[in-house]
Motif scaffolding. Structure first.
Motif, PDB file in Angstrom:
ATOM      1  N   GLY A 175     -32.780  10.661  36.577  1.00 36.84           N
ATOM      2  CA  GLY A 175     -31.709  11.218  35.773  1.00 36.84           C
ATOM      3  C   GLY A 175     -31.217  12.580  36.216  1.00 36.84           C
ATOM      4  O   GLY A 175     -30.417  13.202  35.507  1.00 36.84           O
ATOM      5  N   GLN A 176     -31.676  13.084  37.338  1.00 36.67           N
ATOM      6  CA  GLN A 176     -31.184  14.349  37.875  1.00 36.67           C
ATOM      7  C   GLN A 176     -30.760  14.135  39.329  1.00 36.67           C
ATOM      8  O   GLN A 176     -31.247  13.214  39.990  1.00 36.67           O
ATOM      9  N   GLY A 177     -29.869  15.003  39.819  1.00 35.82           N
ATOM     10  CA  GLY A 177     -29.426  14.798  41.187  1.00 35.82           C
ATOM     11  C   GLY A 177     -28.590  15.945  41.737  1.00 35.82           C
ATOM     12  O   GLY A 177     -28.179  16.849  40.997  1.00 35.82           O
ATOM     13  N   VAL A 178     -28.377  15.876  43.059  1.00 35.60           N
ATOM     14  CA  VAL A 178     -27.546  16.867  43.752  1.00 35.60           C
ATOM     15  C   VAL A 178     -26.579  16.127  44.672  1.00 35.60           C
ATOM     16  O   VAL A 178     -26.816  14.973  45.061  1.00 35.60           O
ATOM     17  N   LEU A 179     -25.507  16.827  45.016  1.00 37.66           N
ATOM     18  CA  LEU A 179     -24.527  16.297  45.967  1.00 37.66           C
ATOM     19  C   LEU A 179     -24.462  17.261  47.137  1.00 37.66           C
ATOM     20  O   LEU A 179     -24.172  18.456  46.957  1.00 37.66           O
ATOM     21  N   MET A 180     -24.768  16.773  48.373  1.00 38.77           N
ATOM     22  CA  MET A 180     -24.670  17.581  49.594  1.00 38.77           C
ATOM     23  C   MET A 180     -23.397  17.165  50.334  1.00 38.77           C
ATOM     24  O   MET A 180     -23.129  15.959  50.466  1.00 38.77           O
ATOM     25  N   PHE A 181     -22.639  18.144  50.810  1.00 38.47           N
ATOM     26  CA  PHE A 181     -21.386  17.794  51.502  1.00 38.47           C
ATOM     27  C   PHE A 181     -21.063  18.861  52.543  1.00 38.47           C
ATOM     28  O   PHE A 181     -21.522  20.023  52.473  1.00 38.47           O
ATOM     29  N   ALA A 182     -20.266  18.420  53.544  1.00 43.41           N
ATOM     30  CA  ALA A 182     -19.797  19.312  54.615  1.00 43.41           C
ATOM     31  C   ALA A 182     -18.285  19.205  54.703  1.00 43.41           C
ATOM     32  O   ALA A 182     -17.705  18.152  54.390  1.00 43.41           O
TER      33      ALA A 182
ATOM     34  N   ALA B 137     -33.007   7.500  44.480  1.00 39.97           N
ATOM     35  CA  ALA B 137     -31.921   6.772  45.155  1.00 39.97           C
ATOM     36  C   ALA B 137     -31.094   7.735  45.995  1.00 39.97           C
ATOM     37  O   ALA B 137     -30.992   8.926  45.689  1.00 39.97           O
ATOM     38  N   VAL B 138     -30.515   7.193  47.104  1.00 42.24           N
ATOM     39  CA  VAL B 138     -29.614   7.945  47.984  1.00 42.24           C
ATOM     40  C   VAL B 138     -28.286   7.209  48.018  1.00 42.24           C
ATOM     41  O   VAL B 138     -28.249   5.997  48.257  1.00 42.24           O
ATOM     42  N   VAL B 139     -27.176   7.932  47.808  1.00 43.30           N
ATOM     43  CA  VAL B 139     -25.870   7.306  47.670  1.00 43.30           C
ATOM     44  C   VAL B 139     -24.861   8.046  48.551  1.00 43.30           C
ATOM     45  O   VAL B 139     -24.843   9.281  48.599  1.00 43.30           O
ATOM     46  N   VAL B 140     -24.039   7.262  49.263  1.00 35.28           N
ATOM     47  CA  VAL B 140     -22.898   7.829  49.985  1.00 35.28           C
ATOM     48  C   VAL B 140     -21.664   7.540  49.149  1.00 35.28           C
ATOM     49  O   VAL B 140     -21.215   6.390  49.076  1.00 35.28           O
ATOM     50  N   PRO B 141     -21.109   8.530  48.444  1.00 30.98           N
ATOM     51  CA  PRO B 141     -19.978   8.277  47.542  1.00 30.98           C
ATOM     52  C   PRO B 141     -18.707   7.949  48.319  1.00 30.98           C
ATOM     53  O   PRO B 141     -18.485   8.443  49.433  1.00 30.98           O
TER      54      PRO B 141
ATOM     55  N   VAL C 125     -14.613   8.631  44.314  1.00 30.57           N
ATOM     56  CA  VAL C 125     -15.664   9.353  43.582  1.00 30.57           C
ATOM     57  C   VAL C 125     -15.690  10.807  44.026  1.00 30.57           C
ATOM     58  O   VAL C 125     -15.807  11.730  43.196  1.00 30.57           O
ATOM     59  N   LEU C 126     -15.587  11.039  45.356  1.00 33.14           N
ATOM     60  CA  LEU C 126     -15.592  12.415  45.861  1.00 33.14           C
ATOM     61  C   LEU C 126     -14.415  13.211  45.319  1.00 33.14           C
ATOM     62  O   LEU C 126     -14.541  14.405  45.002  1.00 33.14           O
ATOM     63  N   ALA C 127     -13.259  12.548  45.205  1.00 29.76           N
ATOM     64  CA  ALA C 127     -12.079  13.253  44.674  1.00 29.76           C
ATOM     65  C   ALA C 127     -12.313  13.708  43.240  1.00 29.76           C
ATOM     66  O   ALA C 127     -11.779  14.747  42.822  1.00 29.76           O
ATOM     67  N   GLU C 128     -13.107  12.922  42.481  1.00 32.80           N
ATOM     68  CA  GLU C 128     -13.399  13.308  41.091  1.00 32.80           C
ATOM     69  C   GLU C 128     -14.501  14.361  41.023  1.00 32.80           C
ATOM     70  O   GLU C 128     -14.437  15.280  40.201  1.00 32.80           O
ATOM     71  N   LEU C 129     -15.499  14.230  41.915  1.00 34.08           N
ATOM     72  CA  LEU C 129     -16.616  15.170  41.864  1.00 34.08           C
ATOM     73  C   LEU C 129     -16.272  16.513  42.508  1.00 34.08           C
ATOM     74  O   LEU C 129     -16.778  17.562  42.070  1.00 34.08           O
ATOM     75  N   LEU C 130     -15.444  16.470  43.550  1.00 32.47           N
ATOM     76  CA  LEU C 130     -15.083  17.703  44.278  1.00 32.47           C
ATOM     77  C   LEU C 130     -13.570  17.774  44.435  1.00 32.47           C
ATOM     78  O   LEU C 130     -13.020  17.648  45.539  1.00 32.47           O
ATOM     79  N   PRO C 131     -12.873  17.935  43.333  1.00 28.14           N
ATOM     80  CA  PRO C 131     -11.397  17.942  43.431  1.00 28.14           C
ATOM     81  C   PRO C 131     -10.890  19.121  44.279  1.00 28.14           C
ATOM     82  O   PRO C 131     -11.344  20.250  44.116  1.00 28.14           O
ATOM     83  N   GLY C 132      -9.967  18.775  45.214  1.00 30.87           N
ATOM     84  CA  GLY C 132      -9.337  19.804  46.044  1.00 30.87           C
ATOM     85  C   GLY C 132     -10.177  20.271  47.215  1.00 30.87           C
ATOM     86  O   GLY C 132      -9.746  21.157  47.963  1.00 30.87           O
ATOM     87  N   VAL C 133     -11.361  19.709  47.431  1.00 31.66           N
ATOM     88  CA  VAL C 133     -12.240  20.134  48.533  1.00 31.66           C
ATOM     89  C   VAL C 133     -12.083  19.127  49.687  1.00 31.66           C
ATOM     90  O   VAL C 133     -12.283  17.925  49.477  1.00 31.66           O
ATOM     91  N   PRO C 134     -11.748  19.620  50.892  1.00 24.91           N
ATOM     92  CA  PRO C 134     -11.581  18.707  52.043  1.00 24.91           C
ATOM     93  C   PRO C 134     -12.949  18.295  52.595  1.00 24.91           C
ATOM     94  O   PRO C 134     -13.461  18.898  53.545  1.00 24.91           O
ATOM     95  N   VAL C 135     -13.549  17.269  52.041  1.00 20.37           N
ATOM     96  CA  VAL C 135     -14.902  16.846  52.403  1.00 20.37           C
ATOM     97  C   VAL C 135     -14.836  15.924  53.616  1.00 20.37           C
ATOM     98  O   VAL C 135     -14.065  14.954  53.635  1.00 20.37           O
ATOM     99  N   SER C 136     -15.701  16.240  54.600  1.00 19.21           N
ATOM    100  CA  SER C 136     -15.779  15.359  55.766  1.00 19.21           C
ATOM    101  C   SER C 136     -16.917  14.363  55.643  1.00 19.21           C
ATOM    102  O   SER C 136     -16.855  13.266  56.205  1.00 19.21           O
ATOM    103  N   ALA C 137     -17.963  14.747  54.898  1.00 21.18           N
ATOM    104  CA  ALA C 137     -19.100  13.836  54.686  1.00 21.18           C
ATOM    105  C   ALA C 137     -19.864  14.312  53.460  1.00 21.18           C
ATOM    106  O   ALA C 137     -19.916  15.516  53.170  1.00 21.18           O
ATOM    107  N   ALA C 138     -20.462  13.358  52.735  1.00 22.46           N
ATOM    108  CA  ALA C 138     -21.209  13.718  51.517  1.00 22.46           C
ATOM    109  C   ALA C 138     -22.306  12.695  51.272  1.00 22.46           C
ATOM    110  O   ALA C 138     -22.164  11.505  51.584  1.00 22.46           O
ATOM    111  N   VAL C 139     -23.422  13.193  50.686  1.00 24.82           N
ATOM    112  CA  VAL C 139     -24.559  12.335  50.319  1.00 24.82           C
ATOM    113  C   VAL C 139     -25.086  12.807  48.957  1.00 24.82           C
ATOM    114  O   VAL C 139     -25.258  14.012  48.745  1.00 24.82           O
TER     115      VAL C 139
END
Length: 670
Positions: free
Chosen positions: A79-86, A51-55, A59-73
């Motif tokens: 049962g395993q996964g990664v989060l890519m963000f810029a 599956a591919v998810v755009v959070p 959700v981004l605030a919980e997964l990447l607290p304090g990080v100024p994310v412009s985009a994430a996928v």
């Protein structure tokens, strides 16, 4: 990375989609996600396949607290996964690619989720099935089946009605309840074969209703026309027949209810049917097991004897088949009255279980009884039976303790063929084991040494099999120690029968793995009888029984051992004379009566026959020795010849009395 097929390629493709508004690539970070983060990203379902998810922002605030994310996928697979963000400004290219990937992975993920759900259903059914078919306890099995099916269908309550056949062949219905206390249904009658229940009890098939109260067949049967007053409300209804796979007969049925309508689905129906199929197999297995167990138990019990009365003793016996598994059929006991007045006590165990062991036991028991009635010594009884046992097919080892009690001599003579030792308990409570390791089992051993021990009134004998003292959790020696401690408490009890039941329950903790057979011989001390009377045929083979009875009576007269021996021997000579001379001209044996009486400080024994004695031949110089012996042993004798027989009277003076002189102070007449 995870290394799953398609996962790495999708991650690489999505990384290239992160570009700025000018079309140039931007820096992209990739972070692996732990279980908690995966659950947050996928809203609690991380196992739904690729599956591919755009959070979203939360959700981004919980997964990447304090990080100024412009985009994430997020990319997830198995049962395993990664989060890519810029963090640099980006365009919309990554969103377009995510939407395209979703068109491909979405259906795949849904299919995977459906397959996983179906697999979990099958796992549940098979798991329940394994547990049910491994269970032989009928009551526990049907309750487990009812609980599992009620839980699997999500019913508010469930019931399992099934038929049993009692010992007389009559059929009756039992049921189990799950989800609510059994008391909720105890006041209601059992379901009848009416329009609603008929499809189940007739084995037509599964019946599912979104609202049974709206069914045309509901409420058409007297006397309730629906649910009995006080019954739990039922709208959703599901019923599944339980059909034997071997006989194809309906064994019973599952019934499930829920107060809300339309709660049961096709999946619930599938689950209930699967559990019903396993329950049918388990019911067949349990019934076959119970049938064989009942057969062997009844066969074993039918071979056990009715215990006869043993003069001067109370005899307690027990035979208890194993309460677990199929280990029944090999243990036995026997109590055999012998012509001589003695009694044989037998305890034995056939190594092995089931119908074969019970059959071998029956043959060995019959052989022992036959040789015992020939009055063979214990060693000879076991030797002969051992030879027979060696020739029996599938006999294996057979252990046996054989003991003969002669009340006249107050003696116990015994031999042991590989069995556990017997226990002797003296009047003071002292215990002693006898017969340990005397010989090998029957069918193996050839010689069986014989031993004797005093067995007077007040002494107890206990014979038992290993099921009483040995179990999977207790060593044999420990069990024997516990028995030796407990048996003395039995003797102190007012009721031997109840005391033994309590001790057996204590030693086995109420659940024994093997058969139990037991004999307890309690020689009670009775007050001496004032009179003795016995009547028998005037034959040689009856003399031993007459002598034993007279010996027992004389033991309570207060005479010395020497005087008791004199009384018995003199009386025996008088009886022998009658047997030899009184009826010698008759083709059929006559009658011999022996009467003993104690009164006024003396003991009198009379021996009476009703035959015609021939005049003694004066040339036979050895004749008359018996009369001389009688005169020498008794204090006074007299012989009266009548037309219809002869009476010999023998008298002894009891110690501490006067009147008649003791032996040797008065002449006797023949």
């Amino acid at each position: 990375m995870t290394g799953h097929s398609g996962f790495d390629e999708l991650v690489a493709a999505l990384r290239g989609a992160f570009v700025g508004r000018d079309g140039d690539p931007v820096d992209v970070e990739t972070r692996p996600l732990d279980d908690a983060q995966l659950h947050r990203l996928m809203d609690g379902d991380p196992d739904g396949g690729l599956a591919v998810v755009v959070p979203g922002h939360e959700v981004l605030a919980e997964l990447l607290p304090g990080v100024p994310v412009s985009a994430a996928v997020g990319v997830v697979s198995r049962g395993q996964g990664v989060l890519m963000f810029a963090t640099d400004p980006v365009g919309d290219r990554h969103r377009t690619l995510v939407e395209g990937a979703g068109l491909v992975t979405g259906p795949v993920g849904g299919l995977v989720r459906e397959l996983q759900a179906e697999a979990s259903v099958l796992d549940l059914v098979h798991s329940v099935g394994r547990e049910l078919t491994a269970q032989l306890d009928l009551d526990r099995m049907v309750q487990d089946a009812t609980d599992a099916a009620t839980k699997a269908t999500g019913a508010a309550f469930g019931a399992f009605f099934h038929n049993l056949v009692d010992e007389s062949g009559e059929s009756y219905t039992r049921y189990t309840i799950s989800g609510v206390p059994r008391e909720e249904f105890s006041r209601f009658p059992l379901p009848r074969d009416n329009a609603v229940f008929a499809p189940t009890f007739d084995g037509v098939g599964t019946f599912r209703s979104a609202d049974i109260t709206q069914d045309a067949r509901f409420g058409q049967n007297a006397p309730y026309y629906g649910m009995p007053e006080g019954h739990l409300p039922v709208h959703s209804y599901l019923a599944v027949p339980v059909v034997s796979p071997t006989t194809e007969k309906v064994l019973g049925g599952f019934f499930f209810g829920h107060p809300q309508p339309d709660r049961f689905t096709a999946r619930h129906e599938f689950l209930a049917e699967g559990i019903a199929r396993y329950a049918a197999i388990a019911l067949d297995n349990a019934r076959l097991y119970e049938r064989e167990r009942t057969l062997v138990t009844e066969l074993s019990r039918s071979m056990l004897p009715d215990v006869p009365d043993v003069p001067g003793a109370d005899v307690v016996t027990r035979y208890l088949p194993a309460t677990t598994g199929s280990k029944i059929g090999g243990d036995w006991y026997d109590v055999i009255p012998l012509t001589s007045g003695a009694t044989a006590f037998v305890i034995g165990d056939v190594v092995g279980h089931g119908v074969t062991a019970a059959t071998i036991m029956g043959q060995v028991r019959t052989a022992i009884r036959s040789y015992a009635l020939l009055e063979l010594p214990p060693s000879e009884v076991l030797r002969n039976v051992s030879q027979l046992t060696a020739g029996l097919a599938e006999a294996g080892f057979v252990t046996c303790f054989y003991a003969v009690h002669d009340p006249g001599q107050r003696l116990l003579t015994y031999a042991n063929a590989g069995h556990l030792p017997a226990i002797l308990i003296k009047a003071q409570g002292e215990t002693r084991q006898i017969g340990e390791a005397l010989a090998q089992p029957l069918g193996v051993g050839a010689e069986f040494p014989e031993r004797s021990t005093p067995f007077p009134p007040g002494v107890d004998l206990v014979l038992y099999t290993d099921g009483l003292v040995e179990s999977r959790t207790r060593d044999l020696t420990v069990g024997i120690e516990w028995l030796l401690e407990g048996v003395t408490r039995v003797l102190d009890a007012a009721d031997l029968e109840t005391a033994w039941d309590e001790l057996i329950n204590e030693l086995t903790l109420g659940r024994h793995d093997d058969d139990i057979a037991l004999i307890h011989v309690h020689r009670h001390i009775d007050p001496p009888a004032a009179e003795f009377h016995q009547r028998a045929d005037a034959t040689v083979d009856q003399l031993a029984g007459l002598r034993s009875g007279l010996t027992r009576w004389a033991a309570g007269l207060g005479m010395s051992d020497e005087r008791q021996e004199d009384l018995v021997l003199a009386s025996y000579e008088a009886m022998s004379n009658s047997v030899e001379h009184a009826y010698r001209e008759q083709s059929r044996p006559g009658v011999l009566e022996v009467h003993g009486e104690r009164r006024r400080g003396e003991v009198t024994v009379t021996v009476t026959d009703y035959g015609a004695w021939k005049t003694p031949d004066a040339t036979h110089t050895l004749r008359g020795r018996g009369h001389l012996l009688i005169d020498a042993l008794a204090d006074h004798t007299s012989t009266i010849h009548r037309d219809n027989g002869t009476t010999v009277t023998l008298t002894w003076t009891l110690p501490g009395t006067t009147g008649r002189p003791a032996r040797g102070q008065e002449d006797g007449t023949a």
